[in-house]
Design a protein around this motif. Structure first.
Motif, PDB file in Angstrom:
ATOM      1  N   VAL A  79       0.856  -1.195   0.000  1.00 46.63           N
ATOM      2  CA  VAL A  79       0.000   0.000   0.000  1.00 46.63           C
ATOM      3  C   VAL A  79       0.889   1.242   0.000  1.00 46.63           C
ATOM      4  CG1 VAL A  79      -1.806   1.282   1.211  1.00 46.63           C
ATOM      5  CG2 VAL A  79      -1.787  -1.240   1.237  1.00 46.63           C
ATOM      6  N   GLN A  80       0.760   2.071  -1.039  1.00 46.63           N
ATOM      7  CA  GLN A  80       1.562   3.282  -1.160  1.00 46.63           C
ATOM      8  C   GLN A  80       0.930   4.398  -0.317  1.00 46.63           C
ATOM      9  OE1 GLN A  80       4.424   3.428  -2.732  1.00 46.63           O
ATOM     10  NE2 GLN A  80       4.335   1.357  -3.568  1.00 46.63           N
ATOM     11  N   SER A  81       1.394   4.528   0.900  1.00 48.95           N
ATOM     12  CA  SER A  81       0.841   5.558   1.802  1.00 48.95           C
ATOM     13  C   SER A  81       1.858   6.624   2.187  1.00 48.95           C
ATOM     14  CB  SER A  81       0.305   4.891   3.078  1.00 48.95           C
ATOM     15  OG  SER A  81       1.361   4.213   3.741  1.00 48.95           O
ATOM     16  N   LEU A  82       3.087   6.499   1.602  1.00 46.93           N
ATOM     17  CA  LEU A  82       4.125   7.459   1.980  1.00 46.93           C
ATOM     18  C   LEU A  82       3.768   8.867   1.541  1.00 46.93           C
ATOM     19  CD1 LEU A  82       7.342   5.396   1.184  1.00 46.93           C
ATOM     20  CD2 LEU A  82       6.270   5.813   3.418  1.00 46.93           C
ATOM     21  N   GLY A  83       3.143   8.991   0.362  1.00 50.22           N
ATOM     22  CA  GLY A  83       2.790  10.323  -0.137  1.00 50.22           C
ATOM     23  C   GLY A  83       1.836  11.035   0.807  1.00 50.22           C
ATOM     24  N   ARG A  84       0.858  10.275   1.328  1.00 48.68           N
ATOM     25  CA  ARG A  84      -0.096  10.868   2.251  1.00 48.68           C
ATOM     26  C   ARG A  84       0.569  11.286   3.548  1.00 48.68           C
ATOM     27  NH1 ARG A  84      -5.391   6.886   1.705  1.00 48.68           N
ATOM     28  NH2 ARG A  84      -5.771   7.269  -0.539  1.00 48.68           N
TER      29      ARG A  84
ATOM     30  N   ARG B 202       3.637  12.257   3.913  1.00 45.89           N
ATOM     31  CA  ARG B 202       4.530  13.396   3.706  1.00 45.89           C
ATOM     32  C   ARG B 202       3.765  14.703   3.487  1.00 45.89           C
ATOM     33  NH1 ARG B 202       9.064  10.868  -0.423  1.00 45.89           N
ATOM     34  NH2 ARG B 202      10.077   9.478   1.109  1.00 45.89           N
ATOM     35  N   THR B 203       2.509  14.657   3.074  1.00 45.76           N
ATOM     36  CA  THR B 203       1.767  15.880   2.775  1.00 45.76           C
ATOM     37  C   THR B 203       1.669  16.821   3.982  1.00 45.76           C
ATOM     38  OG1 THR B 203       0.505  14.775   1.050  1.00 45.76           O
ATOM     39  CG2 THR B 203      -0.430  16.801   1.973  1.00 45.76           C
ATOM     40  N   PRO B 204       1.280  16.386   5.169  1.00 42.73           N
ATOM     41  CA  PRO B 204       1.259  17.288   6.329  1.00 42.73           C
ATOM     42  C   PRO B 204       2.631  17.868   6.640  1.00 42.73           C
ATOM     43  CG  PRO B 204       0.004  15.311   6.786  1.00 42.73           C
ATOM     44  CD  PRO B 204       0.748  15.061   5.514  1.00 42.73           C
ATOM     45  N   ALA B 205       3.668  17.059   6.508  1.00 42.99           N
ATOM     46  CA  ALA B 205       5.009  17.547   6.794  1.00 42.99           C
ATOM     47  C   ALA B 205       5.401  18.650   5.816  1.00 42.99           C
ATOM     48  CB  ALA B 205       6.004  16.395   6.734  1.00 42.99           C
ATOM     49  N   ARG B 206       5.045  18.443   4.547  1.00 42.29           N
ATOM     50  CA  ARG B 206       5.356  19.463   3.556  1.00 42.29           C
ATOM     51  C   ARG B 206       4.598  20.751   3.847  1.00 42.29           C
ATOM     52  NH1 ARG B 206       5.137  15.892  -2.039  1.00 42.29           N
ATOM     53  NH2 ARG B 206       7.116  14.756  -1.710  1.00 42.29           N
ATOM     54  N   LEU B 207       3.350  20.642   4.250  1.00 44.46           N
ATOM     55  CA  LEU B 207       2.569  21.828   4.586  1.00 44.46           C
ATOM     56  C   LEU B 207       3.174  22.575   5.764  1.00 44.46           C
ATOM     57  CD1 LEU B 207      -1.086  20.487   4.178  1.00 44.46           C
ATOM     58  CD2 LEU B 207       0.157  22.043   2.658  1.00 44.46           C
ATOM     59  N   LEU B 208       3.581  21.823   6.778  1.00 48.47           N
ATOM     60  CA  LEU B 208       4.205  22.447   7.942  1.00 48.47           C
ATOM     61  C   LEU B 208       5.508  23.136   7.562  1.00 48.47           C
ATOM     62  CD1 LEU B 208       3.583  19.747  10.706  1.00 48.47           C
ATOM     63  CD2 LEU B 208       2.518  21.997  10.495  1.00 48.47           C
ATOM     64  N   TRP B 209       6.292  22.481   6.702  1.00 48.27           N
ATOM     65  CA  TRP B 209       7.564  23.066   6.276  1.00 48.27           C
ATOM     66  C   TRP B 209       7.334  24.362   5.479  1.00 48.27           C
ATOM     67  CZ3 TRP B 209      12.445  22.631   7.536  1.00 48.27           C
ATOM     68  CH2 TRP B 209      13.429  23.172   6.705  1.00 48.27           C
ATOM     69  N   THR B 210       6.342  24.306   4.581  1.00 48.80           N
ATOM     70  CA  THR B 210       6.022  25.502   3.793  1.00 48.80           C
ATOM     71  C   THR B 210       5.547  26.639   4.693  1.00 48.80           C
ATOM     72  OG1 THR B 210       5.402  24.110   1.906  1.00 48.80           O
ATOM     73  CG2 THR B 210       4.626  26.398   1.901  1.00 48.80           C
TER      74      THR B 210
END
Length: 270
Positions: free
Chosen positions: A13-18, A20-28
């Motif tokens: 199950v490819q769930s890594l993208g999901r 990473r999305t919150p982390a990317r938002l926090l970083w931005t």
């Protein structure tokens, strides 16, 4: 065949993208906050430091230009009228009379800079040098109280319609307390008896601090009238005509809610 049929096929199950999305938002968001903080810091540095450096440099240069010109070309005394025999005095036209009013006052001399004179009616035309020894202040005085052309350049502004220095009436001035040279930053440190000098091309006038109004409304125009008296706090001010100097600035610091007023009176013969 049966053994092969029983083999289980692994499902990934490819769930890594999901994840990473919150982390990317926090970083931005963090980057945006840091960028805004840096921009705000630069604005504060510009307002509180750079505007002071720039305005003070211009004010110091203006003082040097004025005093250099005054030293090179001192004031010219008014012409002496020719002696006319009484028998022909009635035929002398009015144009030969001295160009000095009955009160002894004369128009302010326009400053000279860069080899060219500027009209004294120009809002930024400096015509005097203000010195307050207690504050270590030396600042040029210019016509008008415009922020852009006078106050923001580190100059002290002369309220239009008020008296000339050394003359009867109220020579009223305004200056920044914070930013843009802040010439009146420490105006609240003046005490009764402190001396203030105003130099023009014609003379140097000395005033002595007489009254201090710690706080009044920005629209208290009574403080700059010919006989200054506060309209908000009538216990502060004067009752009789004289030769007054008024200094006004904002108070408290970093605020324009009120005005601080310092009054001084001309010292005769100084």
């Amino acid at each position: 065949m049966r053994a092969r049929g029983r083999e289980r096929v692994p499902v990934v199950v490819q769930s890594l993208g999901r994840r990473r999305t919150p982390a990317r938002l926090l970083w931005t968001a963090a980057e945006a906050v840091v960028t805004c903080g840096v921009v705000l810091l630069l604005l504060v540095v510009h307002q509180l430091w750079w505007t002071n450096q720039e305005a003070r440099a211009e004010a110091r240069e203006q003082v040097r230009v004025l005093e250099r010109e005054w030293d090179i070309s001192p004031p010219v005394p008014p012409p002496v009228p020719p002696l006319v025999p009484p028998s022909v005095s009635s035929s002398v036209p009015p144009s030969v009379s001295p160009s000095v009013s009955s009160s002894g006052s004369s128009p302010l001399s326009p400053p000279v800079g860069g080899g060219e004179s500027r009209s004294s009616s120009a809002p930024s035309a400096a015509f005097a040098v203000l010195r307050i020894p207690r504050l270590g202040l030396t600042a040029p005085v210019a016509h008008g109280v415009s922020k852009r052309s006078v106050l923001d350049r580190g100059y002290v502004g002369h309220y239009p319609g008020t008296a000339a220095p050394g003359r009867s009436g109220n020579f009223a001035l305004a200056g920044h307390r914070n930013t843009h040279g802040e010439p009146f930053r420490y105006l609240d440190r003046l005490v009764k008896g402190d001396e203030i000098s105003v130099r023009t091309r014609d003379a140097t006038y000395t005033y002595r601090v007489d009254q201090i109004l710690p706080r009044t409304a920005p629209r208290d125009v009574g403080v700059i009238r010919a006989v200054p008296r506060s309209l908000v706090k009538p216990s502060y001010g004067y009752d009789a005509p004289g030769a007054y100097l008024t200094l006004t600035t904002c108070t408290p610091e970093f605020s324009s809610a009120y005005r601080l007023v310092v009054w001084a009176t001309l010292v005769p013969g100084r």
